[in-house]
Write a protein that holds these residues in place. Structure first.
Motif, PDB file in Angstrom:
ATOM      1  N   GLU A  56       1.533  21.600 -18.851  1.00  0.00           N
ATOM      2  CA  GLU A  56       1.592  20.192 -18.878  1.00  0.00           C
ATOM      3  C   GLU A  56       0.382  19.438 -18.252  1.00  0.00           C
ATOM      4  O   GLU A  56      -0.185  18.364 -18.589  1.00  0.00           O
ATOM      5  CB  GLU A  56       2.720  19.809 -17.857  1.00  0.00           C
ATOM      6  CG  GLU A  56       4.108  20.228 -18.619  1.00  0.00           C
ATOM      7  CD  GLU A  56       5.345  19.949 -17.521  1.00  0.00           C
ATOM      8  OE1 GLU A  56       4.894  19.545 -16.540  1.00  0.00           O
ATOM      9  OE2 GLU A  56       6.531  19.991 -18.158  1.00  0.00           O
ATOM     10  N   ASN A  57      -0.332  20.241 -17.671  1.00  0.00           N
ATOM     11  CA  ASN A  57      -1.681  19.560 -16.918  1.00  0.00           C
ATOM     12  C   ASN A  57      -2.885  20.046 -17.388  1.00  0.00           C
ATOM     13  O   ASN A  57      -3.758  19.787 -16.752  1.00  0.00           O
ATOM     14  CB  ASN A  57      -1.511  20.012 -15.285  1.00  0.00           C
ATOM     15  CG  ASN A  57      -0.470  19.203 -14.393  1.00  0.00           C
ATOM     16  OD1 ASN A  57      -0.752  17.888 -14.286  1.00  0.00           O
ATOM     17  ND2 ASN A  57       0.552  19.696 -14.179  1.00  0.00           N
ATOM     18  N   GLN A  99      -5.292  17.195 -18.482  1.00  0.00           N
ATOM     19  CA  GLN A  99      -5.939  16.580 -17.181  1.00  0.00           C
ATOM     20  C   GLN A  99      -7.019  17.373 -16.500  1.00  0.00           C
ATOM     21  O   GLN A  99      -7.880  16.921 -16.082  1.00  0.00           O
ATOM     22  CB  GLN A  99      -4.562  16.091 -16.208  1.00  0.00           C
ATOM     23  CG  GLN A  99      -5.019  15.435 -14.813  1.00  0.00           C
ATOM     24  CD  GLN A  99      -4.074  15.215 -13.817  1.00  0.00           C
ATOM     25  OE1 GLN A  99      -2.876  15.739 -14.168  1.00  0.00           O
ATOM     26  NE2 GLN A  99      -4.446  14.915 -12.776  1.00  0.00           N
TER      27      GLN A  99
END
Length: 215
Positions: free
Chosen positions: A108-109, A112
């Motif tokens: 999910e990261n 980022q």
């Protein structure tokens, strides 16, 4: 100190302590892989490192603060950035629910994480960001990760008016970088001359007192 938590700093600092092991000529203890995987790269060792994270993870700490697992999360991200084929192999392993959650957090990261590398040291906002960079370095051996940490330290050193949050993070960064330079022969010390030759952080009295209380 705004939204910065000294308690979170202490947890992150203790995480750094808990995952720092001396380098050895060969892996005699599986835990060494979490700190030195880049020196022993293989698919088998990658899976062993992930399982080792799973074994030694502090479940209670992770439950209270998921970012206390920034090191293994970013290890996984950087590892699978470099070798995407490992992602499915890792997920097919028998892992604890906590480690499965960390893998999910990594996926999910990932975007980022990749974007934050473009901002360099400016992307460091919490002690867990240091854990993340060291995890990524362990996975890849890429010098850009410790060099970002050096840049952060030097920037704080240049600015005596930095706030408490930055001094606390920079203090942890100094400790971790010096420890790595002593124990990891893969690090090219010539690239860290600015860090090694310049004096330590110039801290205001109140910051120095705060740091003494944390020791």
């Amino acid at each position: 100190m705004g939204d910065f938590s000294v308690f979170r700093f202490i947890l992150s600092f203790l995480l750094i302590l808990s995952i720092s092991f001396p380098c050895m000529a060969q892996v005699k203890d599986n835990r060494l892989l979490v700190d030195n995987y880049h020196r022993y790269k293989s698919n088998e060792n990658a899976l062993l490192a992930i399982k080792t994270f799973s074994k030694f993870l502090n479940k209670e700490k992770f439950k209270k603060d998921p970012m206390s697992a920034a090191y293994p999360m970013c290890f996984y991200i950087a590892l699978t950035n470099e070798n995407p084929n490992l992602a499915d192999k890792i997920k097919s392993q028998s892992l604890t629910p906590e480690m499965k959650k960390i893998i999910q957090m990594g996926d999910e990261n990932r975007q980022q994480f990749n974007m934050s590398l473009k901002t360099g040291y400016q992307g460091i906002e919490y002690p867990s960001d240091l854990d993340c960079l060291w995890g990524a370095y362990s996975a890849t051996g890429d010098m850009k990760f410790p060099l970002i940490i050096q840049d952060y330290i030097l920037e704080v050193r240049k600015n005596p008016n930095s706030d408490m949050k930055k001094y606390l993070i920079a203090s942890a960064a100094e400790w971790s970088l010096k420890s790595k330079l002593k124990t990891d022969p893969s690090l090219d010390k010539s690239k860290f001359a600015s860090f090694l030759l310049n004096e330590r952080l110039k801290r205001p009295d109140e910051v120095a007192n705060e740091l003494l209380q944390l020791k």
